[in-house]
Every structure is written in C-alpha cells, then in structure tokens.
Scaffold this motif. Structure first.
Motif, PDB file in Angstrom:
ATOM      1  N   ASP A 100      -0.574   4.530   4.116  1.00 12.71           N
ATOM      2  CA  ASP A 100      -1.522   4.839   5.107  1.00 12.71           C
ATOM      3  C   ASP A 100      -3.130   4.644   4.641  1.00 12.71           C
ATOM      4  O   ASP A 100      -3.817   4.399   5.356  1.00 12.71           O
ATOM      5  N   SER A 101      -3.279   5.100   3.386  1.00 13.70           N
ATOM      6  CA  SER A 101      -4.692   4.924   2.741  1.00 13.70           C
ATOM      7  C   SER A 101      -4.938   3.578   2.422  1.00 13.70           C
ATOM      8  O   SER A 101      -6.157   3.070   2.891  1.00 13.70           O
ATOM      9  N   TRP A 102      -3.899   2.893   2.132  1.00 16.95           N
ATOM     10  CA  TRP A 102      -4.350   1.398   1.804  1.00 16.95           C
ATOM     11  C   TRP A 102      -4.372   0.549   3.302  1.00 16.95           C
ATOM     12  O   TRP A 102      -5.313  -0.189   3.421  1.00 16.95           O
ATOM     13  N   ARG A 103      -3.888   1.070   4.152  1.00 19.37           N
ATOM     14  CA  ARG A 103      -3.888   0.393   5.592  1.00 19.37           C
ATOM     15  C   ARG A 103      -5.197   0.772   6.119  1.00 19.37           C
ATOM     16  O   ARG A 103      -5.918  -0.211   6.650  1.00 19.37           O
ATOM     17  N   LYS A 104      -5.624   2.215   6.006  1.00 26.98           N
ATOM     18  CA  LYS A 104      -7.136   2.345   6.584  1.00 26.98           C
ATOM     19  C   LYS A 104      -8.111   1.838   5.750  1.00 26.98           C
ATOM     20  O   LYS A 104      -9.265   1.189   6.340  1.00 26.98           O
ATOM     21  N   LEU A 105      -8.055   1.495   4.411  1.00 26.01           N
ATOM     22  CA  LEU A 105      -8.961   0.842   3.528  1.00 26.01           C
ATOM     23  C   LEU A 105      -9.261  -0.762   4.112  1.00 26.01           C
ATOM     24  O   LEU A 105     -10.056  -1.259   4.274  1.00 26.01           O
ATOM     25  N   CYS A 106      -7.950  -1.115   4.279  1.00 25.39           N
ATOM     26  CA  CYS A 106      -7.869  -2.668   4.735  1.00 25.39           C
ATOM     27  C   CYS A 106      -8.425  -2.687   6.128  1.00 25.39           C
ATOM     28  O   CYS A 106      -9.377  -3.818   6.258  1.00 25.39           O
ATOM     29  N   ILE A 107      -8.247  -1.665   7.022  1.00 24.54           N
ATOM     30  CA  ILE A 107      -8.682  -1.977   8.386  1.00 24.54           C
ATOM     31  C   ILE A 107     -10.346  -1.632   8.436  1.00 24.54           C
ATOM     32  O   ILE A 107     -11.165  -2.498   8.925  1.00 24.54           O
ATOM     33  N   GLU A 108     -10.685  -0.846   7.516  1.00 23.76           N
ATOM     34  CA  GLU A 108     -12.375  -0.414   7.343  1.00 23.76           C
ATOM     35  C   GLU A 108     -13.240  -1.469   6.535  1.00 23.76           C
ATOM     36  O   GLU A 108     -14.347  -1.839   6.963  1.00 23.76           O
ATOM     37  N   LYS A 109     -12.612  -2.052   5.661  1.00 22.02           N
ATOM     38  CA  LYS A 109     -13.545  -2.965   4.684  1.00 22.02           C
ATOM     39  C   LYS A 109     -12.786  -4.336   4.761  1.00 22.02           C
ATOM     40  O   LYS A 109     -13.742  -5.202   4.063  1.00 22.02           O
ATOM     41  N   ILE A 110     -11.684  -4.855   5.195  1.00 17.79           N
ATOM     42  CA  ILE A 110     -11.401  -6.161   5.107  1.00 17.79           C
ATOM     43  C   ILE A 110     -11.224  -6.821   6.212  1.00 17.79           C
ATOM     44  O   ILE A 110     -11.431  -8.131   6.397  1.00 17.79           O
ATOM     45  N   VAL A 111     -10.711  -6.249   7.276  1.00 17.74           N
ATOM     46  CA  VAL A 111     -10.656  -6.865   8.712  1.00 17.74           C
ATOM     47  C   VAL A 111     -11.855  -7.139   9.377  1.00 17.74           C
ATOM     48  O   VAL A 111     -12.789  -6.463   9.252  1.00 17.74           O
ATOM     49  N   PRO A 112     -11.900  -8.594   9.443  1.00 16.62           N
ATOM     50  CA  PRO A 112     -13.369  -9.070  10.210  1.00 16.62           C
ATOM     51  C   PRO A 112     -13.397  -8.279  11.429  1.00 16.62           C
ATOM     52  O   PRO A 112     -12.467  -8.080  12.405  1.00 16.62           O
ATOM     53  N   LYS A 113     -14.603  -7.733  11.752  1.00 24.63           N
ATOM     54  CA  LYS A 113     -15.120  -7.097  12.871  1.00 24.63           C
ATOM     55  C   LYS A 113     -14.689  -7.910  14.105  1.00 24.63           C
ATOM     56  O   LYS A 113     -15.031  -9.294  14.094  1.00 24.63           O
ATOM     57  N   GLY A 114     -14.001  -7.429  15.194  1.00 24.81           N
ATOM     58  CA  GLY A 114     -13.924  -8.045  16.495  1.00 24.81           C
ATOM     59  C   GLY A 114     -12.885  -9.084  16.344  1.00 24.81           C
ATOM     60  O   GLY A 114     -12.671  -9.880  17.166  1.00 24.81           O
ATOM     61  N   ARG A 115     -11.869  -9.084  15.340  1.00 24.14           N
ATOM     62  CA  ARG A 115     -10.963  -9.934  15.148  1.00 24.14           C
ATOM     63  C   ARG A 115      -9.580  -9.489  15.179  1.00 24.14           C
ATOM     64  O   ARG A 115      -9.406  -8.463  14.318  1.00 24.14           O
ATOM     65  N   THR A 116      -8.352 -10.196  15.618  1.00 27.88           N
ATOM     66  CA  THR A 116      -7.177  -9.602  15.250  1.00 27.88           C
ATOM     67  C   THR A 116      -6.791 -10.010  14.036  1.00 27.88           C
ATOM     68  O   THR A 116      -7.446 -11.128  13.456  1.00 27.88           O
ATOM     69  N   PHE A 117      -6.039  -9.221  13.281  1.00 26.39           N
ATOM     70  CA  PHE A 117      -5.799  -9.590  12.040  1.00 26.39           C
ATOM     71  C   PHE A 117      -4.433  -9.015  11.306  1.00 26.39           C
ATOM     72  O   PHE A 117      -4.044  -8.016  11.375  1.00 26.39           O
ATOM     73  N   PRO A 118      -3.649  -9.889  10.938  1.00 22.65           N
ATOM     74  CA  PRO A 118      -2.228  -9.598  10.580  1.00 22.65           C
ATOM     75  C   PRO A 118      -2.277  -8.894   9.154  1.00 22.65           C
ATOM     76  O   PRO A 118      -2.772  -9.061   8.105  1.00 22.65           O
ATOM     77  N   ILE A 119      -1.418  -7.839   9.167  1.00 19.70           N
ATOM     78  CA  ILE A 119      -1.259  -6.897   8.072  1.00 19.70           C
ATOM     79  C   ILE A 119       0.361  -6.932   8.076  1.00 19.70           C
ATOM     80  O   ILE A 119       1.117  -6.694   9.006  1.00 19.70           O
ATOM     81  N   ALA A 120       0.909  -7.027   6.732  1.00 24.06           N
ATOM     82  CA  ALA A 120       2.187  -7.031   6.635  1.00 24.06           C
ATOM     83  C   ALA A 120       2.581  -6.025   5.304  1.00 24.06           C
ATOM     84  O   ALA A 120       1.661  -5.630   4.277  1.00 24.06           O
ATOM     85  N   VAL A 121       3.679  -5.425   5.076  1.00 16.40           N
ATOM     86  CA  VAL A 121       3.830  -4.528   4.211  1.00 16.40           C
ATOM     87  C   VAL A 121       5.134  -5.192   3.212  1.00 16.40           C
ATOM     88  O   VAL A 121       6.281  -5.687   3.989  1.00 16.40           O
ATOM     89  N   ILE A 122       5.105  -5.224   2.054  1.00 16.91           N
ATOM     90  CA  ILE A 122       6.168  -5.747   1.194  1.00 16.91           C
ATOM     91  C   ILE A 122       6.426  -4.432   0.337  1.00 16.91           C
ATOM     92  O   ILE A 122       5.841  -4.073  -0.495  1.00 16.91           O
ATOM     93  N   GLY A 123       7.958  -4.433   0.484  1.00 15.21           N
ATOM     94  CA  GLY A 123       8.595  -3.525  -0.412  1.00 15.21           C
ATOM     95  C   GLY A 123       8.927  -4.228  -1.775  1.00 15.21           C
ATOM     96  O   GLY A 123       9.889  -5.265  -1.453  1.00 15.21           O
ATOM     97  N   ASN A 124       8.348  -3.900  -2.783  1.00 14.58           N
ATOM     98  CA  ASN A 124       8.756  -5.104  -4.065  1.00 14.58           C
ATOM     99  C   ASN A 124       9.631  -4.155  -4.936  1.00 14.58           C
ATOM    100  O   ASN A 124       9.996  -2.999  -4.756  1.00 14.58           O
TER     101      ASN A 124
END
Length: 159
Positions: A100-124
């Motif tokens: 959840d904290s990584w997802r929040k960071l991704c949305i806040e700092k990495i996702v370009p503003k105003g764009r849809t952006f794919p996020i996927a989770v990988i269980g390694n």
C-alpha cells in the motif's frame, strides 16, 4: 533502406529491500539469475532493446533499492514513465504489507499527472518452499484495487 520506428518506454520497479527487484531485472535483460546480486544504489537504470512487429522498443528499467531515502529521492521522469511494477517476496509478509505504501508513492511521485497509468504487482520467489502470502490473498489484494497480479521466480525463471 527504411528505418524501423522506435518506441521508448520506462518501467519503474519498486518494493521493499531484498524482494528480488534487481534479480527480476537481470532475469529479464539477460535470461539468467545473477550470481552476485545485492541491493542496488538508490536508483539503478538499465536499458533493453528488442524488435516486436514493426517497431524497435527501447526500455529503460528503473529499480529502487527500496530503502527510505528512495522515497524522497525519486527521479524526475518528466512524464516519460509508462508503468510501475510493485514487487514483494511471497515468503516475506512484511514486504506484502508494504505494498500500500509503495502504491501510494507510485501514484504520488511517479504517475504522470493527468494520465492513466498501469500498475501491476509481482509476487516473487515462488520457488521458496515456505510462503507467508498465499496466491489467493495477494490476488484478492490486487482485485480490490483493480491491479493485475503475477507470480514468478527470478531465480529459476518461472513465470
């Protein structure tokens, strides 16, 4: 002689330390498990090129070390990032609970503003004999957030 069109993509890989982010990157680029991989510097970037259909794809793969400083030292991707993979270790519950904290960071700092952006989770690390996070639990977490879920082993190349 015509030039093949080029497409640039940036992939960002995030997650707690030691979940296998660099091993996944190495497996993807080299089709092998690294013999001496450790934590990366705050951010590590590698490139991979390949041809698919009528295009030449140039991937920039950014991997975070997963430590706290990377949260404040996120590079300025200038809106050129295209997807984010959140990685956890299926044998390490703490790494799953941090998604959840990584997802929040991704949305806040990495996702370009105003764009849809794919996020996927990988269980390694599905090659491990002991799991603390089941496939069903991880899949439910992802389904609740409308995020695709994948499992793999960077060590043996299983996907």
């Amino acid at each position: 002689m015509s030039k093949i069109p080029k497409r640039d993509f940036t992939i960002v890989i995030e997650g707690n330390p030691l979940v296998g982010k660099n091993s996944l990157r190495h497996q993807f680029i080299n089709q092998s498990f690294p013999s001496n991989v450790g934590s990366s510097s705050v951010w590590t970037v590698n490139k991979k090129s390949f041809d698919f259909k009528a295009y030449r794809f140039e991937l920039s793969i950014w991997v975070t070390d997963g430590k706290k400083q990377c949260r404040s030292e996120t590079p300025d991707f200038n809106g050129y990032n295209h997807c984010c993979f959140l990685v956890f270790d299926v044998s390490n519950r703490e790494s799953f609970e941090a998604l959840d904290s990584w997802r929040k960071l991704c949305i806040e700092k990495i996702v370009p503003k105003g764009r849809t952006f794919p996020i996927a989770v990988i269980g390694n690390k599905i090659d491990k004999k002991i799991r603390t996070v089941s496939t069903q639990e991880a899949q439910k977490w992802c389904d609740d957030r409308l995020i695709p879920y994948f499992e793999c082993s960077a060590q043996d190349g299983t996907a």
